[in-house]
Design a protein around this motif. Sequence first.
Motif, PDB file in Angstrom:
ATOM      1  N   VAL A   9       0.865  -1.176   0.000  1.00 42.43           N
ATOM      2  CA  VAL A   9       0.000   0.000   0.000  1.00 42.43           C
ATOM      3  C   VAL A   9       0.904   1.229   0.000  1.00 42.43           C
ATOM      4  O   VAL A   9       1.593   1.499   0.982  1.00 42.43           O
ATOM      5  N   GLY A  10       0.911   1.936  -1.109  1.00 40.54           N
ATOM      6  CA  GLY A  10       1.788   3.091  -1.277  1.00 40.54           C
ATOM      7  C   GLY A  10       2.698   2.886  -2.463  1.00 40.54           C
ATOM      8  O   GLY A  10       3.519   1.957  -2.480  1.00 40.54           O
ATOM      9  N   GLY A  11       2.551   3.739  -3.466  1.00 37.52           N
ATOM     10  CA  GLY A  11       3.341   3.603  -4.682  1.00 37.52           C
ATOM     11  C   GLY A  11       4.345   4.709  -4.879  1.00 37.52           C
ATOM     12  O   GLY A  11       4.778   4.964  -6.010  1.00 37.52           O
ATOM     13  N   GLY A  12       4.763   5.371  -3.783  1.00 43.64           N
ATOM     14  CA  GLY A  12       5.813   6.378  -3.870  1.00 43.64           C
ATOM     15  C   GLY A  12       7.176   5.715  -3.917  1.00 43.64           C
ATOM     16  O   GLY A  12       7.310   4.516  -4.174  1.00 43.64           O
ATOM     17  N   LEU A  13       8.219   6.493  -3.660  1.00 43.63           N
ATOM     18  CA  LEU A  13       9.574   5.966  -3.787  1.00 43.63           C
ATOM     19  C   LEU A  13       9.840   4.795  -2.846  1.00 43.63           C
ATOM     20  O   LEU A  13      10.477   3.815  -3.237  1.00 43.63           O
ATOM     21  N   VAL A  14       9.352   4.870  -1.620  1.00 40.93           N
ATOM     22  CA  VAL A  14       9.607   3.788  -0.670  1.00 40.93           C
ATOM     23  C   VAL A  14       8.815   2.547  -1.046  1.00 40.93           C
ATOM     24  O   VAL A  14       9.361   1.445  -1.180  1.00 40.93           O
ATOM     25  N   GLY A  15       7.509   2.702  -1.244  1.00 40.38           N
ATOM     26  CA  GLY A  15       6.680   1.553  -1.581  1.00 40.38           C
ATOM     27  C   GLY A  15       7.056   0.924  -2.905  1.00 40.38           C
ATOM     28  O   GLY A  15       7.107  -0.309  -3.035  1.00 40.38           O
ATOM     29  N   ALA A  16       7.331   1.751  -3.909  1.00 42.20           N
ATOM     30  CA  ALA A  16       7.664   1.221  -5.232  1.00 42.20           C
ATOM     31  C   ALA A  16       8.992   0.474  -5.202  1.00 42.20           C
ATOM     32  O   ALA A  16       9.144  -0.564  -5.860  1.00 42.20           O
ATOM     33  N   ALA A  17       9.977   0.971  -4.460  1.00 42.26           N
ATOM     34  CA  ALA A  17      11.268   0.287  -4.377  1.00 42.26           C
ATOM     35  C   ALA A  17      11.129  -1.057  -3.662  1.00 42.26           C
ATOM     36  O   ALA A  17      11.703  -2.072  -4.098  1.00 42.26           O
ATOM     37  N   ILE A  18      10.374  -1.083  -2.566  1.00 37.33           N
ATOM     38  CA  ILE A  18      10.152  -2.340  -1.846  1.00 37.33           C
ATOM     39  C   ILE A  18       9.414  -3.332  -2.733  1.00 37.33           C
ATOM     40  O   ILE A  18       9.773  -4.517  -2.816  1.00 37.33           O
ATOM     41  N   ALA A  19       8.379  -2.861  -3.403  1.00 38.85           N
ATOM     42  CA  ALA A  19       7.613  -3.737  -4.285  1.00 38.85           C
ATOM     43  C   ALA A  19       8.464  -4.270  -5.430  1.00 38.85           C
ATOM     44  O   ALA A  19       8.388  -5.449  -5.785  1.00 38.85           O
ATOM     45  N   TYR A  20       9.291  -3.403  -6.012  1.00 40.65           N
ATOM     46  CA  TYR A  20      10.166  -3.835  -7.096  1.00 40.65           C
ATOM     47  C   TYR A  20      11.135  -4.908  -6.606  1.00 40.65           C
ATOM     48  O   TYR A  20      11.415  -5.889  -7.302  1.00 40.65           O
ATOM     49  N   GLY A  21      11.661  -4.712  -5.399  1.00 39.87           N
ATOM     50  CA  GLY A  21      12.592  -5.691  -4.856  1.00 39.87           C
ATOM     51  C   GLY A  21      11.975  -7.057  -4.677  1.00 39.87           C
ATOM     52  O   GLY A  21      12.648  -8.081  -4.844  1.00 39.87           O
ATOM     53  N   ALA A  22      10.681  -7.104  -4.341  1.00 39.83           N
ATOM     54  CA  ALA A  22       9.980  -8.385  -4.233  1.00 39.83           C
ATOM     55  C   ALA A  22       9.678  -8.958  -5.610  1.00 39.83           C
ATOM     56  O   ALA A  22       9.868 -10.149  -5.867  1.00 39.83           O
ATOM     57  N   ALA A  23       9.224  -8.100  -6.534  1.00 41.17           N
ATOM     58  CA  ALA A  23       8.821  -8.565  -7.866  1.00 41.17           C
ATOM     59  C   ALA A  23      10.009  -9.100  -8.661  1.00 41.17           C
ATOM     60  O   ALA A  23       9.875 -10.080  -9.407  1.00 41.17           O
ATOM     61  N   ARG A  24      11.173  -8.480  -8.503  1.00 46.78           N
ATOM     62  CA  ARG A  24      12.339  -8.911  -9.280  1.00 46.78           C
ATOM     63  C   ARG A  24      12.806 -10.311  -8.889  1.00 46.78           C
ATOM     64  O   ARG A  24      13.527 -10.972  -9.643  1.00 46.78           O
ATOM     65  N   LEU A  25      12.386 -10.791  -7.705  1.00 49.62           N
ATOM     66  CA  LEU A  25      12.720 -12.138  -7.268  1.00 49.62           C
ATOM     67  C   LEU A  25      11.578 -13.115  -7.504  1.00 49.62           C
ATOM     68  O   LEU A  25      11.630 -14.267  -7.053  1.00 49.62           O
ATOM     69  N   GLY A  26      10.536 -12.665  -8.196  1.00 53.37           N
ATOM     70  CA  GLY A  26       9.462 -13.572  -8.589  1.00 53.37           C
ATOM     71  C   GLY A  26       8.240 -13.569  -7.709  1.00 53.37           C
ATOM     72  O   GLY A  26       7.334 -14.395  -7.919  1.00 53.37           O
TER      73      GLY A  26
END
Length: 378
Positions: A9-26
């Motif tokens: 929940v939250g698509g700013g710099l913090v949320g997007a970076a955390i989400a990207y880190g999870a998505a890049r690992l599948g």
Amino acid sequence: MTKEQVTVVGGGLVGAAIAYGAARLGARVRVLDQGDTAFRASRGNFGLVWLSSKGGGMSQYARWTRDAVRMWPEFHRELLDLTGVDSGLQQTGGFWLGFSDKEVQKRADLLAKIDREVGDVPFEMMDHTQLKQYLPRVGPKVVGGSFGAHDGHANPLMLLHALHAGLRQKGADVITGADVCELKHDVASGQFAIKARDGQAWKSDRLILAAGLGIGNLAEQVGIYAPVTTTRGQVLITERLKPFIEYPTNKARQTKEGSVQIGSTSEDVGLDDGTTTDKIEWLAKRAVETFPDLSKARLVRAWGALRPLTPDGYPVYQSSPTCPGAYVAICHSGVTLAAGHAYVVGPWLSGMTRTPPGFESFQSDRFLDPNASFTNDH
């Protein structure tokens, strides 16, 4: 690879970076982004990728910043190769500049303390003559400063664009206009029910709250104490100029495009993200004293933005004691820590890695001592 649904929940710099880190690992990732109606901290972020002076009151934060800053070159290259979006990283060192011998000495003492306690946080103090070797146009009122070899700067808005593009490339579901207002945890299934103000609803196995200024009420619904206040930063930007500031400084930095960004303030004004004449004048005057050439530059824009701040200014990364699988991430330094959020925090909070060593320092129970008082240096 985890089969759990991870919702950020939250698509700013913090949320997007955390989400990207999870998505890049599948991981199966969903981002619920309030959109441009939110108080985007990235609008007011000065864009520094900055290690110098971070963590003077918490050595673990200095270590965390040191490690995150070192991850930035790889992070930048990865996003550029994946999305074609240039985050604007330039990391050849940066300068803090001071106007008096007293503040320069205070700076030297702080940096020495951090390097002594943490290690491998190098710095070099310089007088005015030495500074001019690196910043030839620096003004005579600047008496000295410090140089941090690991420091640099990036473009916060392009970084946010790159992260959202990267999320989609990695198969994440990014939903904009999602103003989340209600969270419920079902003990039997272990799932979270998420509801937005317009009636949209989702279910998730894991829940990561990175909603910046909107985090307090949401965190409370899943049993997490997440104190957050606001600080307003006003920023100015000039027309595009021929390059003359080769390194970022704490008072002004020249972007790849040639414009000079001037900033920033730190004001306790609640939810007012406007601009004020007195602060704009103060920023402009300080910038001209730092780099006299700016007296001839035309200002093209001024803006204010709100950034989240905990009572002591340091991050909170906190799991829920009552709703397993729910987490909170609060951070003031969304640009500096972006690579660390992607490479360390995202995998951890999505359940793919263990808690990083030393992160117990970032739990929010540090604020529960009724006899404690907190200050921050932002």
